[in-house]
Scaffold this motif. Structure first.
Motif, mmCIF file in Angstrom:
data_model
loop_
_atom_site.group_PDB
_atom_site.id
_atom_site.type_symbol
_atom_site.label_atom_id
_atom_site.label_comp_id
_atom_site.label_asym_id
_atom_site.label_seq_id
_atom_site.Cartn_x
_atom_site.Cartn_y
_atom_site.Cartn_z
ATOM 1 N N MET A 1 0.838 -1.179 0.000
ATOM 2 C CA MET A 1 0.000 0.000 0.000
ATOM 3 C C MET A 1 0.883 1.242 0.000
ATOM 4 O O MET A 1 1.891 1.306 0.693
ATOM 5 C CB MET A 1 -0.890 -0.013 1.250
ATOM 6 N N ARG A 2 0.466 2.228 -0.780
ATOM 7 C CA ARG A 2 1.146 3.531 -0.812
ATOM 8 C C ARG A 2 0.294 4.543 -0.062
ATOM 9 O O ARG A 2 -0.932 4.510 -0.133
ATOM 10 C CB ARG A 2 1.343 4.009 -2.246
ATOM 11 N N LEU A 3 0.972 5.454 0.628
ATOM 12 C CA LEU A 3 0.294 6.515 1.363
ATOM 13 C C LEU A 3 0.861 7.868 0.972
ATOM 14 O O LEU A 3 2.027 7.982 0.596
ATOM 15 C CB LEU A 3 0.476 6.322 2.870
ATOM 16 N N ARG A 4 0.020 8.890 1.104
ATOM 17 C CA ARG A 4 0.458 10.283 0.946
ATOM 18 C C ARG A 4 0.170 10.981 2.270
ATOM 19 O O ARG A 4 -0.924 10.871 2.814
ATOM 20 C CB ARG A 4 -0.304 10.985 -0.163
ATOM 21 N N VAL A 5 1.148 11.699 2.782
ATOM 22 C CA VAL A 5 0.967 12.493 3.990
ATOM 23 C C VAL A 5 1.093 13.960 3.623
ATOM 24 O O VAL A 5 1.954 14.343 2.832
ATOM 25 C CB VAL A 5 1.971 12.100 5.109
ATOM 26 N N GLU A 6 0.196 14.753 4.164
ATOM 27 C CA GLU A 6 0.249 16.211 4.044
ATOM 28 C C GLU A 6 0.288 16.751 5.462
ATOM 29 O O GLU A 6 -0.490 16.304 6.312
ATOM 30 C CB GLU A 6 -0.992 16.739 3.329
ATOM 31 N N PHE A 7 1.181 17.715 5.730
ATOM 32 C CA PHE A 7 1.281 18.213 7.102
ATOM 33 C C PHE A 7 1.749 19.657 7.161
ATOM 34 O O PHE A 7 2.384 20.164 6.235
ATOM 35 C CB PHE A 7 2.230 17.331 7.921
ATOM 36 N N THR A 8 1.416 20.290 8.271
ATOM 37 C CA THR A 8 1.945 21.607 8.627
ATOM 38 C C THR A 8 2.282 21.578 10.116
ATOM 39 O O THR A 8 1.688 20.821 10.880
ATOM 40 C CB THR A 8 0.938 22.751 8.370
ATOM 41 N N THR A 9 3.242 22.401 10.493
ATOM 42 C CA THR A 9 3.583 22.560 11.903
ATOM 43 C C THR A 9 3.363 24.017 12.280
ATOM 44 O O THR A 9 3.476 24.911 11.454
ATOM 45 C CB THR A 9 5.044 22.146 12.183
ATOM 46 N N GLU A 10 3.032 24.229 13.519
ATOM 47 C CA GLU A 10 2.793 25.585 14.020
ATOM 48 C C GLU A 10 3.532 25.760 15.332
ATOM 49 O O GLU A 10 3.810 24.780 16.008
ATOM 50 C CB GLU A 10 1.295 25.810 14.230
ATOM 51 N N PRO A 11 3.844 26.972 15.731
ATOM 52 C CA PRO A 11 3.397 28.242 15.175
ATOM 53 C C PRO A 11 4.167 28.637 13.910
ATOM 54 O O PRO A 11 5.301 28.220 13.709
ATOM 55 C CB PRO A 11 3.673 29.248 16.296
ATOM 56 N N PHE A 12 3.483 29.410 13.078
ATOM 57 C CA PHE A 12 4.084 29.904 11.843
ATOM 58 C C PHE A 12 4.989 31.089 12.129
ATOM 59 O O PHE A 12 4.765 31.833 13.070
ATOM 60 C CB PHE A 12 3.002 30.392 10.863
ATOM 61 N N ASP A 13 5.969 31.265 11.288
ATOM 62 C CA ASP A 13 6.811 32.454 11.294
ATOM 63 C C ASP A 13 7.156 32.720 9.837
ATOM 64 O O ASP A 13 7.888 31.948 9.222
ATOM 65 C CB ASP A 13 8.077 32.246 12.115
ATOM 66 N N LEU A 14 6.618 33.776 9.276
ATOM 67 C CA LEU A 14 6.819 34.065 7.861
ATOM 68 C C LEU A 14 8.202 34.628 7.559
ATOM 69 O O LEU A 14 8.644 34.609 6.423
ATOM 70 C CB LEU A 14 5.739 35.014 7.354
ATOM 71 N N ASP A 15 8.894 35.139 8.582
ATOM 72 C CA ASP A 15 10.213 35.731 8.363
ATOM 73 C C ASP A 15 11.330 34.693 8.346
ATOM 74 O O ASP A 15 12.291 34.811 7.593
ATOM 75 C CB ASP A 15 10.514 36.781 9.427
ATOM 76 N N GLU A 16 11.212 33.690 9.180
ATOM 77 C CA GLU A 16 12.264 32.678 9.296
ATOM 78 C C GLU A 16 11.623 31.353 9.705
ATOM 79 O O GLU A 16 10.751 31.325 10.573
ATOM 80 C CB GLU A 16 13.281 33.108 10.352
#
Length: 83
Positions: A1-16
């Motif tokens: 079986m193949r899987l796709r993972v989508e993720f984000t981590t927080e908190p965001f920092d747009l500068d760095e």
């Protein structure tokens, strides 16, 4: 079986990129996955189920250890033969 993972981590920092985002990126890029795409607002990777699940485990543990306060992820089954 193949899987796709989508993720984000927080908190965001747009500068760095925060440490937890850098760690997450390193985990995914060093895992035995293919079709890896990392970006400032979301990341995706595909691979064999065992490799994706191992990478998700490391991603959660390492990103939280590096200061992530929230990790959003979605895992989908990918049809065989799709890359």
């Amino acid at each position: 079986m193949r899987l796709r993972v989508e993720f984000t981590t927080e908190p965001f920092d747009l500068d760095e990129a925060p440490a937890h985002a850098v760690v997450a990126r390193e985990v995914i890029q060093s895992a035995d996955l293919d079709a890896v795409d990392v970006g400032p607002f979301g990341n995706t990777a595909e691979g064999h189920a065992d490799a994706v699940l191992a990478a998700v485990d490391a991603l959660l543990r390492d990103s939280l250890g590096a200061g992530a306060t929230r990790i959003s992820l979605q895992v989908n089954v990918v049809a065989e033969g799709h890359k």
